[in-house]
Enzyme design. Structure first.
Site, PDB file in Angstrom:
ATOM      1  N   PRO A   1       0.779  -1.236   0.000  1.00  6.49           N
ATOM      2  CG  PRO A   1       0.015  -0.988   2.185  1.00  6.49           C
ATOM      3  CD  PRO A   1       0.844  -1.882   1.321  1.00  6.49           C
TER       4      PRO A   1
ATOM      5  CG  ASP B   1      -2.024  -0.496 -11.502  1.00  5.36           C
ATOM      6  OD1 ASP B   1      -2.064  -0.388 -12.724  1.00  5.36           O
ATOM      7  OD2 ASP B   1      -2.803  -1.208 -10.834  1.00  5.36           O
TER       8      ASP B   1
ATOM      9  CE  LYS C   1      -7.386   8.516 -11.941  1.00  7.25           C
ATOM     10  NZ  LYS C   1      -7.612   7.935 -10.633  1.00  7.25           N
TER      11      LYS C   1
ATOM     12  N   GLY D   1      -1.005  -2.529  -3.541  1.00  7.95           N
ATOM     13  CA  GLY D   1      -1.623  -3.497  -2.628  1.00  7.95           C
ATOM     14  C   GLY D   1      -1.423  -4.914  -3.098  1.00  7.95           C
TER      15      GLY D   1
ATOM     16  CB  VAL E   1      -7.425  -7.218  -2.748  1.00  5.97           C
ATOM     17  CG1 VAL E   1      -8.485  -6.499  -1.909  1.00  5.97           C
ATOM     18  CG2 VAL E   1      -7.014  -8.513  -2.066  1.00  5.97           C
TER      19      VAL E   1
ATOM     20  CG  MET F   1     -11.790   1.928  -5.220  1.00  6.86           C
ATOM     21  SD  MET F   1     -11.902   0.911  -6.695  1.00  6.86           S
ATOM     22  CE  MET F   1     -12.158  -0.715  -6.022  1.00  6.86           C
TER      23      MET F   1
ATOM     24  N   GLY G   1      -2.513   5.465   3.478  1.00  7.76           N
ATOM     25  CA  GLY G   1      -2.093   4.520   4.510  1.00  7.76           C
ATOM     26  C   GLY G   1      -0.710   3.947   4.253  1.00  7.76           C
TER      27      GLY G   1
END
Ligand code: SAH
Length: 251
Positions: free
Chosen positions: A18, A41, A63, A95, A99, A176, A205
């Site tokens: 994370p 990502d 992005k 992450g 998931v 989300m 986090g």
């Protein structure tokens, strides 16, 4: 271009954790080190890429890549193209890849194309961010169940689902979901969860910028409104343990 002499490359889907690069598994670090091409990502922390070889080709497919977000089929085509060129491709995801990470879809594409792949799991935000915030997911006195859910799909109108989600002694971790905070709070209260159930909104986090807001279920929309992203919401009695536990946490 693929020729008879070009060996087929390989793909490893890697969970980058994370944010805190020290949460990377040894297996993930090794896979990153071995990669010639890395497709990254949005949610992957910078420190994670420090493991990459200097000559590795790193492509941001989120992005940061320039456009609002890179369409999933473009990412999948790119992945196939690289592997057909013989590259050792690492598909690096925030992450854990399985998931809410679309890892399953990417694996289906690889299977269809007959390309072998490996999965390296990562610490999902629901584990990492909550632990760093000092909030256990379960506790003998407060929660025997923890559910990881997404606020992204529309749960509206599904009475049964809301009833299940509103059960007591249960921790909800919502990915989300901050833009749905108002609806989530309203429906959970309408279906029986106490309005004063403790909640936390955890932003960024495990990163050095992590911030946590706590309050009650009734206040969830206000707490989530301008929370820095990425953020997840946590609902349940376990949240009140934060005050007790955080004093003793060393970083
Ligand atoms: N595969 C990822 C989740 C991707 S979905 C994982 O396993 O963690 C993206 C959502 O994850 C974000 O909208 C946010 O709700 C949550 N998220 C990801 N990283 C986070 C972080 N560092 N802190 C808080 N929430 C995070």
């Amino acid at each position: 271009m693929t020729t008879m002499n070009t060996p087929l490359g390989q793909v490893t889907l890697v969970g980058a954790g994370p944010g805190d690069p020290e949460l990377l598994t040894l297996k993930a670090a090794r896979a990153i080190q071995a990669a010639s091409v890395i497709l990254v990502d949005d949610l992957v922390g910078e420190g994670v890429l420090a493991h990459a070889r200097p000559d590795a080709r790193i492509t941001y497919v989120g992005k940061r890549g320039g456009c609002k977000s890179t369409p999933q089929d473009f990412i999948q085509r790119l992945m196939l193209q690289e592997v057909n060129n013989g590259e050792r491709v690492v598909r690096l995801k925030g992450g854990d890849p399985f998931v809410f990470g679309r890892g399953g879809e990417e694996c289906q594409v690889l299977v269809q194309a007959g390309i072998p792949f490996r999965i390296v799991p990562g610490v999902t935000a629901g584990l990492g961010a909550t632990a760093y915030a000092g909030i256990p997911l379960t506790h003998r006195d407060y929660a025997q169940t923890a559910l990881f859910i997404t606020g992204h799909c529309r749960p509206d109108g599904d009475q049964l689902r809301w009833q299940t989600l509103a059960r007591g002694n249960q921790t909800l971790v919502i990915y989300m979901g901050t833009i749905k905070a108002e609806e989530i709070s309203r429906e959970l209260i309408a279906h029986g969860r106490a309005a004063d159930t403790p909640v936390a909104v955890i932003s960024q986090g495990t990163q050095s910028t992590q911030s946590v807001r706590t309050g009650t279920l009734q206040q969830l929309a206000v707490l989530a409104a301008d929370a820095p992203t990425p953020a997840l919401m946590m609902i349940g009695e376990v949240v009140k343990l934060r005050d007790e536990l955080q004093w003793f946490q060393k970083d």
